[in-house]
Design an enzyme around this catalytic site. Structure first.
Site, PDB file in Angstrom:
ATOM      1  CG  ASP A  75     -61.322  15.156  36.128  1.00 24.89           C
ATOM      2  OD1 ASP A  75     -62.425  14.565  35.527  1.00 24.89           O
ATOM      3  OD2 ASP A  75     -60.010  14.780  36.577  1.00 24.89           O
ATOM      4  CE1 TYR A 192     -50.933  21.149  44.712  1.00 24.45           C
ATOM      5  CE2 TYR A 192     -52.291  22.270  45.370  1.00 24.45           C
ATOM      6  CZ  TYR A 192     -51.284  21.734  45.616  1.00 24.45           C
ATOM      7  OH  TYR A 192     -49.680  23.305  46.247  1.00 24.45           O
TER       8      TYR A 192
END
Length: 295
Positions: A75, A192
Site C-alpha cells: 500500500d 494508522y
C-alpha cells in the site's frame, strides 16, 4: 463507460526477486497484448539490465503518455504513486507484494489474468478523495502537499507530549495535549488511524476522521467531520513537532506554525478486478468471522 488502455506505466518498490520478476512478467504480458509498457525509472534501476528491453521514464516524463498505472508492491508504494500521479488523473491498479494490501488487491499469482480482465474492460472503478495540506509560518506558506491516507502531527524527537489547538471552519474546538493527531480520509481510516482506535470509514462516506494519539484527556475521542470542513491545527508553545503526509514525506514545524487541511479537488481513481467487494476485503484483511481457536 469502459476505458481503453493503450499504454501502461509499471511502478514497483521491492527488496525481493518476486517484485522484479512480477514487473518484468507484466511488462512482457502487456507487450504480448500489443500494449506499450513503460517502466518507472527508479523501478528500472532496481531491476537492472533486464529492464533495458523496455522504455523507462520518470513520473514527470510520462505526462499524458500513459492512461493506466500498475503498482507492484504494498500500500505504501501505491500511496507514493498516487501522490506523484494525482494531478494527471491516471487510474491505478495494485498488485500486492506487501502484508495487508488494502489498496493493492491483485494477488501476484493471479496478476496476469486479473490485469487482462481489467484491460478488457471488466473491472470495478472507484474514486478516492485526497487531502490538500498546507503549513504556514508567520502567514507565509512553507510547505504544501497532497495526502491520500492521512496527515499525522506527532511529537517528533520529543519524549513528551505536545499541545495542539484545533479549529474547524474557524470555530475553536479544543486544545489537546497528546502525542499528536491523525487526520484521515476514508482510505486512510484502515491504516494508522485504525491502529489508534479510529473509526473505519467506508470509501463512499464524505468524511474526515480526527483521531487523537494518546491524549491526556480521556474524553478526547475520535470524531468524523464532513469533508467540506476546513481543519486547522496550531502547534502551541513551547514544543516543536513533525507532520507526516501518508508516511511518505514530512515537515518539521515550530511552535506557532499552522497546519491547514481541506479536501483536494483531485481524486484518485482505483480499478479493482471483477468481484471486488469492500466488505469482503475487510473480512479478509481484518479476519472478521474467523474461527476462534480454542484450547
Amino acid at each position: 463507460m469502459v476505458r481503453k488502455f493503450s499504454s501502461v506505466f509499471l511502478i514497483g518498490k521491492f527488496q525481493s526477486e518476486d517484485g522484479t520478476e512480477t514487473v518484468l512478467d507484466l511488462a512482457r504480458f502487456l507487450r504480448e497484448r500489443g500494449i506499450e509498457p513503460w517502466i518507472e525509472q527508479g523501478t528500472a534501476g532496481g531491476i537492472g539490465k533486464a529492464a533495458d528491453d523496455f522504455v523507462t521514464a520518470t513520473y514527470e516524463e510520462i505526462a499524458d503518455k500513459v492512461n493506466l498505472a500498475v503498482v507492484v508492491g504494498g500500500d505504501g508504494t501505491l500511496l507514493n504513486a498516487a501522490r506523484r500521479l494525482g494531478e494527471r488523473a491516471v487510474p491505478l491498479v495494485g498488485v500486492n507484494l506487501g502484508r495487508l494490501g488494502f489498496l493493492t488487491d491483485l494477488a501476484r499469482a493471479d496478476a496476469r489474468q486479473q490485469l487482462g480482465e481489467i484491460l478488457d474492460g471488466r473491472y470495478h472503478a472507484e474514486s478516492r478523495f485526497m487531502l490538500d495540506a498546507e503549513v504556514t509560518r508567520g502567514g507565509s506558506r512553507i510547505f504544501r502537499t497532497l495526502a491520500l491516507n492521512d496527515v499525522v502531527v506527532n511529537r517528533g524527537k520529543l519524549g513528551r507530549m505536545i499541545e495542539l489547538e484545533l479549529m474547524v471552519d474557524n470555530e475553536f474546538v479544543y486544545n489537546l495535549r497528546s502525542d499528536g493527531m491523525i487526520v484521515a480520509t476514508p482510505t486512510g481510516s484502515t491504516a494508522y488511524a485504525l491502529a489508534a482506535n479510529g473509526p473505519i470509514l467506508h470509501p463512499g462516506v464524505g468524511g474526515i476522521a480526527l483521531v487523537p494519539l494518546c491524549p491526556q484527556a480521556l474524553t478526547a475521542r475520535p470524531i468524523t467531520l464532513p469533508d467540506t470542513c476546513r481543519i486547522e491545527l496550531v502547534i502551541m508553545p513551547p514544543h516543536d513537532a513533525r507532520i507526516h503526509f501518508d508516511g511518505v514525506t514530512y515537515c518539521d514545524v515550530r511552535a506557532g506554525d499552522q497546519l491547514r487541511i481541506v479536501r483536494s479537488a483531485l481524486e484518485l481513481r482505483l480499478l479493482h478486478p471483477e468481484g471486488y467487494g469492500y466488505f469482503a476485503m475487510l473480512r479478509e484483511k481484518l479476519h472478521w468471522s474467523a474461527a476462534v481457536l480454542r484450547p
